[in-house]
Design an enzyme around this catalytic site. Structure first.
Site, PDB file in Angstrom:
ATOM      1  CG  HIS A  99      -0.136   0.371   2.456  1.00  0.00           C
ATOM      2  ND1 HIS A  99      -0.439  -0.760   3.407  1.00  0.00           N
ATOM      3  CD2 HIS A  99       0.246   1.702   3.479  1.00  0.00           C
ATOM      4  CE1 HIS A  99       0.608  -0.541   4.448  1.00  0.00           C
ATOM      5  NE2 HIS A  99       0.480   1.367   4.111  1.00  0.00           N
ATOM      6  CG  ASP A 129      -0.216  -3.934   2.794  1.00  0.00           C
ATOM      7  OD1 ASP A 129      -0.074  -3.601   1.343  1.00  0.00           O
ATOM      8  OD2 ASP A 129      -0.393  -3.403   3.594  1.00  0.00           O
ATOM      9  N   GLY A 200       3.758   6.427   7.968  1.00  0.00           N
ATOM     10  CA  GLY A 200       4.720   6.606   7.143  1.00  0.00           C
ATOM     11  C   GLY A 200       5.693   5.537   7.570  1.00  0.00           C
ATOM     12  CG  ASN A 201       6.735   3.747  11.810  1.00  0.00           C
ATOM     13  OD1 ASN A 201       5.840   4.777  12.293  1.00  0.00           O
ATOM     14  ND2 ASN A 201       7.747   3.742  12.170  1.00  0.00           N
ATOM     15  CB  SER A 202       3.032   1.286   6.357  1.00  0.00           C
ATOM     16  OG  SER A 202       1.762   2.098   6.610  1.00  0.00           O
ATOM     17  N   GLY A 258      -7.925 -26.121  -4.984  1.00  0.00           N
ATOM     18  CA  GLY A 258      -9.033 -26.403  -5.500  1.00  0.00           C
ATOM     19  C   GLY A 258     -10.016 -26.962  -4.398  1.00  0.00           C
ATOM     20  CB  VAL A 259     -11.204 -28.177  -1.249  1.00  0.00           C
ATOM     21  CG1 VAL A 259     -10.983 -28.804  -2.443  1.00  0.00           C
ATOM     22  CG2 VAL A 259     -10.038 -27.436  -0.868  1.00  0.00           C
ATOM     23  CB  ILE A 261     -12.077 -25.881   3.524  1.00  0.00           C
ATOM     24  CG1 ILE A 261     -11.262 -24.540   3.559  1.00  0.00           C
ATOM     25  CG2 ILE A 261     -11.464 -26.891   2.526  1.00  0.00           C
ATOM     26  CD1 ILE A 261      -9.955 -24.828   3.552  1.00  0.00           C
TER      27      ILE A 261
END
Length: 471
Positions: A99, A129, A200-202, A258-259, A261
């Site tokens: 992001h 992310d 800003g820490n992201s 492919g299930v 659940i």
């Protein structure tokens, strides 16, 4: 008593660092500030959004002269955003949050020394992310290594570094407050910390006391946008797998079984006669690797590639971490017996690109033919199937009403749902469901397992049948 208390206090004192200064000095050169920019289009009318009829409407129309000039329509402008990141190799690979760089057409890296370099986006993964950047440098860059986030314990000291609120390089310290936090993603595995994390820490690193990255600071929980001591860092053991794939392929390549659940709850386990509430219950097996291997709806996956599966979350992560195209043994419980299937995994990203989910109708058909288990039910007709967007040929019982005081309502059944199985057997007629209830009661079951579909998405629900004798 006093001796035991004194010992506990001694242990705490020995574990508390006198200072974080040496650690901060050691790892600061590898932490970076990230500035991104992108062109943002001006409003279509060239001016601010003003409610029609507002007393300011004439003022803004005159001020934003539609014929141009000093007060003329605004041109597209360049918007900037700030974030953090950290270098993981001497040749310039940098990890941050997706992001932070999402939508950017320019990314600039500022190092602790003050040097600035342009960066290219190598790859990104919105699901975790995480994004990987690369800068070209004429000298080896200082870098940090990942640690094992699984070794972190609640109460361990950690240190966060980054660029909070655009103020430049900053350090904060705290402890691991919790582990295994989930926010909204399928692959979420966050460490919660009380180390101060702000906007800003992201994308910045969360370090252990050995100077290893054990998390990527991603989000905060806050009523006011500032730190209140509840921050979340994506665990390094998730990040490293993503980074390795972005570095090699420029994209993620996750395994796909492919299930569909769900977790095995206590009531579902009782209804199925399972020894414990563990494993991942298969609710649907569309076209894909699992169907080709013989997996069926109602199977309970207990082991995947040698790893015990406690929940649907466990299975999702194990499958995602497995190589695409690999053949893995999968042990399932079916009719009380263990069966081993060999499944050749596909690629999740390709499957998701092809998947189309039919839209649900706003309101199902009205006929009411049977009231049972707190539900009013009617057989699925062609008209109902069309309204609910069901595949052609779907058979089952449509829920036309739900008693708000019933267990069925409390467990999420709603008008428009379709019951396709009861007691792990297909139901197409109202009599089929009544027969399944009778059979379950005669077998001493306290509940009946229903396979319920909503907008094409199936799930199992166990409903008590002890009260049906009064109906």
């Amino acid at each position: 008593m006093s001796l035991a208390l004194g010992s506990a206090l001694d242990v705490s004192a020995r574990g508390a660092p006198e200072s974080f200064a040496d650690l901060a000095e050691q790892i600061s050169p590898s932490v970076v500030n990230i500035t991104t920019s992108a062109m943002v289009a001006a409003p279509a009318d060239g001016g601010p959004m003003v409610p029609e009829g507002s007393p300011f409407e004439d003022f803004f129309r005159d001020f934003m002269n539609p014929d141009g000039g000093p007060g003329g329509p605004r041109e597209p402008r360049r918007s900037e955003a700030l974030g953090s990141g950290f270098v993981i190799s001497e040749d310039g690979y940098i990890v941050t949050n997706n992001h932070v760089i999402e939508g950017a057409d320019e990314v600039e890296i500022e190092f602790f020394s003050g040097e600035r370099l342009k960066a290219e986006i190598v790859g990104k993964d919105p699901k975790t992310d995480i994004a990987l950047l690369k800068v070209a440098s004429d000298k080896p860059l200082p870098f940090v290594q990942f640690g094992n986030s699984d070794l972190m314990r609640v109460g361990d000291w950690v240190m966060a570094m980054g660029n909070p609120l655009g103020q430049g390089f900053s350090v904060s310290a705290g402890i691991v407050s919790a582990r295994g936090r989930e926010l909204s993603g399928t692959y979420d595995d966050y460490l919660q910390t009380d180390a101060a994390i702000n906007r800003g820490n992201s994308g910045g690193p969360l370090f252990n006391m050995d100077g290893q990255v054990i998390g990527v600071n991603t989000a905060i929980l806050s009523p006011n946008g500032g730190s209140i001591g509840i921050g979340f860092s994506m665990a390094s053991n998730v990040v490293t797998k993503v980074v390795d794939q972005l570095r090699e392929f420029g994209e993620t390549r996750r395994g796909w079984l492919g299930v569909r659940i769900q977790d095995v709850t206590a009531d579902v386990a009782e209804a199925m006669g399972l020894p414990e509430a563990a494993g991942a219950l298969v609710t649907d097996v569309p076209e894909g690797p699992a169907r080709e291997a013989g997996m069926q709806a109602g199977d309970v996956i207990t082991t995947f590639d040698g790893t015990d599966i406690a929940s649907s979350r466990d299975l999702t992560r194990q499958v995602a971490d497995s190589p695409v195209g690999s053949a893995v043994p999968v042990i399932v419980l079916r009719d009380g017996k263990s069966t081993t299937l060999s499944v050749t995994l596909g690629r999740r990203e390709e499957a998701e690109a092809e998947e189309a989910i039919p839209a649900a109708a706003e309101k199902p058909a009205e006929p009411q033919n049977l009231e049972l288990l707190g539900l009013t039910l009617a057989p699925v007709t062609a008209e109902i199937a069309q309204q609910l967007g069901l595949p052609e040929g779907t058979e089952g019982l449509a829920v036309t009403a739900v008693d708000a005081a019933s267990e069925a309502y409390g467990k999420g059944l709603r008008e428009g749902d379709v019951i396709t199985e009861a007691g792990q057997q297909p139901v197409a007629r109202l009599q089929d469901l009544e027969d399944r209830v009778t059979e379950a009661r005669e077998a001493g079951r306290k509940s009946l397992l229903l396979l319920v579909r909503r907008a094409g998405d199936p799930r199992f629900v166990a409903l008590s049948i002890e009260e049906t004798a009064e109906q």
